[in-house]
Design an enzyme around this catalytic site. Structure first.
Site, PDB file in Angstrom:
ATOM      1  N   ASP A   1      63.760  33.493 -27.204  1.00 53.51           N
ATOM      2  CA  ASP A   1      63.134  33.234 -25.909  1.00 53.51           C
ATOM      3  C   ASP A   1      62.994  31.738 -25.650  1.00 53.51           C
ATOM      4  O   ASP A   1      62.713  31.326 -24.523  1.00 53.51           O
ATOM      5  CB  ASP A   1      61.751  33.885 -25.845  1.00 53.51           C
ATOM      6  CG  ASP A   1      61.827  35.376 -25.562  1.00 53.51           C
ATOM      7  OD1 ASP A   1      62.901  35.847 -25.145  1.00 53.51           O
ATOM      8  OD2 ASP A   1      60.809  36.069 -25.757  1.00 53.51           O
TER       9      ASP A   1
ATOM     10  N   ASP B   1      65.421  45.099 -24.450  1.00 57.40           N
ATOM     11  CA  ASP B   1      64.379  44.289 -25.055  1.00 57.40           C
ATOM     12  C   ASP B   1      63.469  45.142 -25.939  1.00 57.40           C
ATOM     13  O   ASP B   1      63.437  46.382 -25.839  1.00 57.40           O
ATOM     14  CB  ASP B   1      63.563  43.594 -23.965  1.00 57.40           C
ATOM     15  CG  ASP B   1      63.001  42.255 -24.414  1.00 57.40           C
ATOM     16  OD1 ASP B   1      62.953  42.001 -25.641  1.00 57.40           O
ATOM     17  OD2 ASP B   1      62.606  41.464 -23.539  1.00 57.40           O
TER      18      ASP B   1
END
Length: 741
Positions: free
Chosen positions: A548, A478
């Site tokens: 997301d 990430d």
């Protein structure tokens, strides 16, 4: 093949599908001639770029009133020599001059495709799959050598381009603009299509007609960004998804970029793509060189779908590497939306047990497993086990997972550091910051200076230690904030504008070490979702978390836009809970699964909270995906109806042999008193094949499915309440077709 007319100094790249032609002009620069459908190998176009006398106020070369670069199509224009459009190249010499003059010297043709040093790029394993020409140009005043590389692939409508420059003199100079490609078109009769958006709504399809002036997309964030993907397509007025001419450009790069269309006063179009020149100035001392990243240029004569299928085939075969290139990926469950930071070993094992019963193969432990991490304010950079959550050590937890029968994956954010961390306490100068200036935070964190090798090394050794301890199968990498206060203590004052490129080279270097030393690990890239969803990272990580935002209705747009350049096998897509955590929208488990099906497929929920009916539904979804995983990963993807243009979305995947297909259809809002008979016209099938449609238990010929359509189940209209198969908002259907042999 690459055909060279030595007399005319014309270079013709062709593979029977496309042609790309350029030549050496009378001033020694390269002139652009043609890019499009394949021309005869003997075609000579070198005379078409010779202009009539330009207007009175045009600049021209001394002694030749008719020769002005302002009115000529060029291959790699330089700054300041009778062309007033924005150039591909600009150099600052030691005396402060910005003028350069690169003259054709010679060329080299090779089979296959050379690698690009330190950068991701397309490649060939068999040298017969492509051919490359390198054009060597020289500026004798600067004592600089410029090499333009062009590769044409044997069986794809693709040209890749990059540029390399070397200082062969004694005195330093600075690159201030160094594009990877520049293409001049003879007209502006295009619409420009881009993929733009923001966090949770990445890669929305935007389209606008070209007009005189400059239209561009870019990023200055240190990442390719949520806001603009490094992709542009130029679409002829009569083109659509299924037909017509399209030219497109995709940058294999993950940091600051610019992709630009400039229409001049003669309605000619110049397309440039490369590293953004703002905050880029690269010092080249004697015998130093610089390699630009690569641009993939695609020409399609079968619309946007033809363009996308070319990108998909290219990236699946010639960009993605390693063990996971063709292997089916495991079905995973990520615990993030199930628990966020609030978990312990007992809770995770309960989720794991329930996951295994559903058919999940890989358990991914997300943020919060390391340091003293219980929220987003601490511990990034401290990549060791959080003992409060794993008092017996993480290895004990993994042993239990293995007993259950699950593989294990971990979340990392390698490029970040928390002000509240042991690493920051011991090494505060590891964080990017400008001296005597305050730091800004993003998600309560700072960014590590990956332009410094010792910092990349320190993070690598931490991650490698965890990998060896846990026998990881998967990493989610990430990156949750962009770069501010950009400065490196490692760089001299006159090299600070090298920072952003050096940073991404550090990121690529860490990816490459992990890829090389732990080839069995499946890496999924992520950047706050889709903030670094680009071809550069596909070279190291074969899939990327698309967004997301896991809401299925929002994902229709995100996945539709992503498919313009990126294969379904790269699009991370999960089934999450309802109401959705990003939109609070309620949707059925069926529709959530039917959207996620067209991607890598996985789950982002707590299976211990599911009803028996929901568990059965998920078992069936997993079984269905696994039966058709090869088709999803390797088939030709067609977009049929756009979520940006109506209430319905549809797409389908067809096998290379055209003997099976998977169709997805989605309707956002219900229609009152809907049409009684509704059909969806398919595409890409063989018209004479007889196909069995599993969900309808009926046979149809291919021509019927394409020209008349597949019947959709009846929608609720009041009186048909008992037989209606589709009711309410957020409807979806998936059909599997198989040819009857």
């Amino acid at each position: 093949m690459i055909i060279v007319d030595e007399k005319e100094k014309q270079f013709h790249l062709t593979n029977g599908q496309i042609s790309y032609i350029f030549f050496v002009m009378k001033n020694g620069h390269l002139g652009s001639l043609y890019f499009g459908d394949a021309l005869n190998e003997c075609t000579n176009l070198s005379n078409i770029n010779q202009q009539l006398y330009p207007n009175t106020y045009s600049s021209h070369i001394e002694g030749d009133r008719a020769f002005s670069l302002e009115t000529l199509r060029q291959e790699y224009p330089v700054y300041g020599t009778t062309d007033y459009r924005e150039p591909a190249l600009s150099i600052i010499g030691e005396n402060g001059s910005h003028i350069s003059n690169f003259i054709y010297k010679y060329h080299i043709i090779t089979k296959g495709k050379p690698i690009l040093e330190g950068l991701p790029s397309t490649y060939t394993e068999n040298e017969e799959d492509a051919e490359t020409i390198q054009i060597v140009l020289e500026d004798t005043v600067l004592a600089a050598e410029l090499i333009l590389s062009y590769t044409i692939f044997k069986d794809l409508r693709v040209i890749t381009r990059s540029a390399y420059i070397c200082n062969k003199g004694k005195n330093p100079f600075f690159l201030e603009r160094f594009m990877s490609t520049s293409v001049d078109f003879p007209d502006k009769d295009f619409s420009m299509v881009q993929l733009s958006g923001a966090w949770a709504r990445e890669r929305y399809v935007k389209e606008r007609r070209l007009e005189t002036g400059i239209q561009s997309i870019s990023s200055l964030r240190g990442a390719s960004s949520h806001q603009h993907n490094p992709f542009l397509a130029f679409v002829r007025p009569d083109a659509n998804e299924m037909q017509g001419e399209v030219f497109s450009f995709n940058f294999i790069y993950s940091s600051n970029f610019i992709a630009q269309a400039e229409v001049d006063q003669f309605d000619c179009l110049r397309v440039t793509m490369g590293i953004h020149p703002f905050r880029f100035k690269w010092k080249l001392n004697s015998n130093e060189h610089f390699q630009s990243p690569e641009v993939v240029m695609v020409h399609s004569n079968s619309g946007l779908n033809g363009m996308s299928q070319t990108y998909h085939d290219l990236y699946r075969k010639y960009l993605i590497r390693g063990v996971w290139k063709e292997v089916s990926r495991p079905i995973l469950l990520n615990n993030w939306e199930a628990t966020y930071f609030h978990f312990n070993e007992k809770k995770l094992l309960e989720i794991a047990e329930a996951s295994k019963e559903l058919g999940i193969e890989l358990f991914v432990l997300d943020d919060g497993w390391f340091g003293n991490r219980n929220d987003a304010t601490s511990s990034l950079g401290d990549w060791f086990t959080n003992k409060s959550k794993f008092p017996n050590g993480i290895q004990h937890f993994i042993s239990e997972l293995n007993r259950i029968g699950l593989q294990f994956g971990l979340w990392f954010e390698p490029e970040m550091i928390s002000p509240k961390s042991e690493l920051y306490h011991n090494q505060p100068n590891f964080a990017i910051n400008t001296p005597n200036r305050p730091n800004s935070l993003g998600r309560n964190q700072l960014v590590l200076d990956f332009s410094r090798k010792e910092i990349v090394d320190a993070i690598y050794y931490q991650i490698a230690s965890i990998i060896e301890e846990t026998n990881l199968s998967y990493i989610k990498w990430d990156m949750n904030r962009n770069i501010t206060e950009a400065y490196s203590l490692h760089l001299a004052y006159d090299q600070q504008d090298e920072f952003f490129h050096r940073y991404i080279l550090g990121v690529y270097g860490l990816y490459e070490r992990l890829h090389t030393n732990f080839p069995h690990i499946l890496i999924e890239s992520c950047a706050g979702g889709g903030g670094r969803f680009d071809a550069g990272l596909l070279y190291y990580a074969p899939q990327a978390w698309a967004s997301d935002d896991t809401d299925p209705i929002e994902r229709l747009k995100i996945q539709y836009g992503s498919s313009f350049a990126y294969p379904l096998s790269s699009i991370g897509s999960h089934v999450s809970t309802s109401p959705n955590h990003q939109t609070l929208r309620h949707s059925s488990l069926k529709t959530r699964g039917n959207v996620a099906l067209f991607g890598t497929f996985g789950y982002e929920l707590d299976p211990t909270t599911l009803s028996e009916l929901e568990k059965t539904t998920i078992k069936n979804q997993i079984g269905f995906y696994k039966r058709h995983q090869s088709l999803i990963q390797n088939g030709d993807f067609y977009r049929i109806a756009s979520p940006f243009k109506g209430n319905e979305t549809s797409w389908m995947i067809v096998s290379k042999e055209r003997d099976e297909a998977l169709v997805g259809w989605y309707k956002v809002l219900a229609t009152p008193n809907p049409q009684k008979y509704q059909y969806l016209k398919l595409t890409g099938l063989e018209k004479d094949y007889l196909y069995y449609v599993e969900q309808l238990d009926r046979f149809f010929h291919g021509d019927e499915l394409m020209y008349h359509g597949i019947p959709l189940p009846p929608e609720f209209n009041g009186p048909n309440k008992k037989i209606a198969k589709r009711k309410g908002d957020f409807q979806s259907e998936v059909f599997y077709l198989k040819q009857k042999k």
